[in-house]
Design a protein around this motif. Structure first.
Motif, PDB file in Angstrom:
ATOM      1  N   SER A  89       0.795  -1.226   0.000  1.00 62.33           N
ATOM      2  CA  SER A  89       0.000   0.000   0.000  1.00 62.33           C
ATOM      3  C   SER A  89       0.829   1.280   0.000  1.00 62.33           C
ATOM      4  O   SER A  89       0.302   2.347  -0.277  1.00 62.33           O
ATOM      5  CB  SER A  89      -0.939   0.004   1.204  1.00 62.33           C
ATOM      6  OG  SER A  89      -0.199  -0.101   2.402  1.00 62.33           O
ATOM      7  N   ILE A  90       2.121   1.198   0.323  1.00 55.28           N
ATOM      8  CA  ILE A  90       2.983   2.390   0.344  1.00 55.28           C
ATOM      9  C   ILE A  90       3.776   2.451  -0.953  1.00 55.28           C
ATOM     10  O   ILE A  90       4.448   1.496  -1.343  1.00 55.28           O
ATOM     11  CB  ILE A  90       3.962   2.356   1.540  1.00 55.28           C
ATOM     12  CG1 ILE A  90       3.227   2.181   2.866  1.00 55.28           C
ATOM     13  CG2 ILE A  90       4.864   3.587   1.537  1.00 55.28           C
ATOM     14  CD1 ILE A  90       2.405   3.367   3.290  1.00 55.28           C
ATOM     15  N   ASP A 129       3.690  -1.412   4.530  1.00 50.14           N
ATOM     16  CA  ASP A 129       3.203  -0.474   5.543  1.00 50.14           C
ATOM     17  C   ASP A 129       4.306   0.509   5.912  1.00 50.14           C
ATOM     18  O   ASP A 129       5.433   0.413   5.437  1.00 50.14           O
ATOM     19  CB  ASP A 129       2.680  -1.214   6.784  1.00 50.14           C
ATOM     20  CG  ASP A 129       3.724  -2.128   7.414  1.00 50.14           C
ATOM     21  OD1 ASP A 129       4.931  -1.823   7.351  1.00 50.14           O
ATOM     22  OD2 ASP A 129       3.322  -3.155   7.989  1.00 50.14           O
ATOM     23  N   GLN A 130       3.958   1.446   6.767  1.00 53.58           N
ATOM     24  CA  GLN A 130       4.889   2.501   7.182  1.00 53.58           C
ATOM     25  C   GLN A 130       6.101   1.927   7.913  1.00 53.58           C
ATOM     26  O   GLN A 130       7.220   2.392   7.722  1.00 53.58           O
ATOM     27  CB  GLN A 130       4.162   3.515   8.067  1.00 53.58           C
ATOM     28  CG  GLN A 130       4.947   4.772   8.332  1.00 53.58           C
ATOM     29  CD  GLN A 130       5.140   5.600   7.072  1.00 53.58           C
ATOM     30  OE1 GLN A 130       4.231   5.756   6.271  1.00 53.58           O
ATOM     31  NE2 GLN A 130       6.335   6.133   6.892  1.00 53.58           N
ATOM     32  N   GLU A 146       7.551  -0.973   7.487  1.00 57.17           N
ATOM     33  CA  GLU A 146       8.456  -1.568   6.494  1.00 57.17           C
ATOM     34  C   GLU A 146       9.219  -0.479   5.745  1.00 57.17           C
ATOM     35  O   GLU A 146      10.418  -0.602   5.494  1.00 57.17           O
ATOM     36  CB  GLU A 146       7.639  -2.424   5.520  1.00 57.17           C
ATOM     37  CG  GLU A 146       8.472  -3.262   4.590  1.00 57.17           C
ATOM     38  CD  GLU A 146       7.619  -4.101   3.653  1.00 57.17           C
ATOM     39  OE1 GLU A 146       8.149  -4.495   2.597  1.00 57.17           O
ATOM     40  OE2 GLU A 146       6.438  -4.365   3.952  1.00 57.17           O
TER      41      GLU A 146
END
Length: 142
Positions: free
Chosen positions: A67-68, A115-116, A118
């Motif tokens: 998602s990032i 995610d943030q 990671e």
């Protein structure tokens, strides 16, 4: 390097493949008025000439949890940092693209993470080679 010349038929075949690489040689042959076997021979020739370098797919990274989407400008700390940085970036699974650039920064990277946390871990690793500036993708338009 001298560019390779291709004829109009080769160019049309190439355009059909760019538009949809899953088309069969027979289907392309119908569009360009050739047999599938003749189309296959032309495609093999374009691969041998490295006009066609490979095939790819379009996919949705959100569907698999990535998602990032980050765009990172890397500023290396020294000339000696280039080889180890390149090795790091080329082997890291989160790095989707890597470009050595002129102008601001040494490299531009496109990175995808789940995610943030990671992404933060990736950025911590990146600090071993120099500094960075990051921009997060909000929505892909094209």
């Amino acid at each position: 390097m001298t560019p390779y010349l291709i004829d109009d038929t080769d160019y049309r075949i190439l355009q059909y493949l760019i538009e949809d690489s899953t088309l069969s040689h027979k289907d392309i042959g119908e569009y360009v008025h050739m047999t599938g076997q003749a189309v296959g021979a032309r495609i093999r020739r374009m691969r041998e000439l490295e006009i066609i370098e490979g095939y790819t797919i379009c996919w949705n990274p959100l569907k698999i949890g990535q998602s990032i989407h980050a765009f990172i400008t890397v500023f290396l700390s020294s000339n000696a940092a280039h080889p180890p940085f390149q090795k790091f970036a080329l082997n890291h699974s989160s790095v989707v693209e890597l470009h050595r650039v002129s102008g601001e920064g040494c490299y531009w990277m496109r990175v995808r993470t789940g995610d943030q946390a990671e992404l933060n871990g990736f950025l911590d690793e990146l600090l071993e080679y120099g500094n960075y500036r990051i921009n997060l993708g909000m929505k892909q338009l094209k």
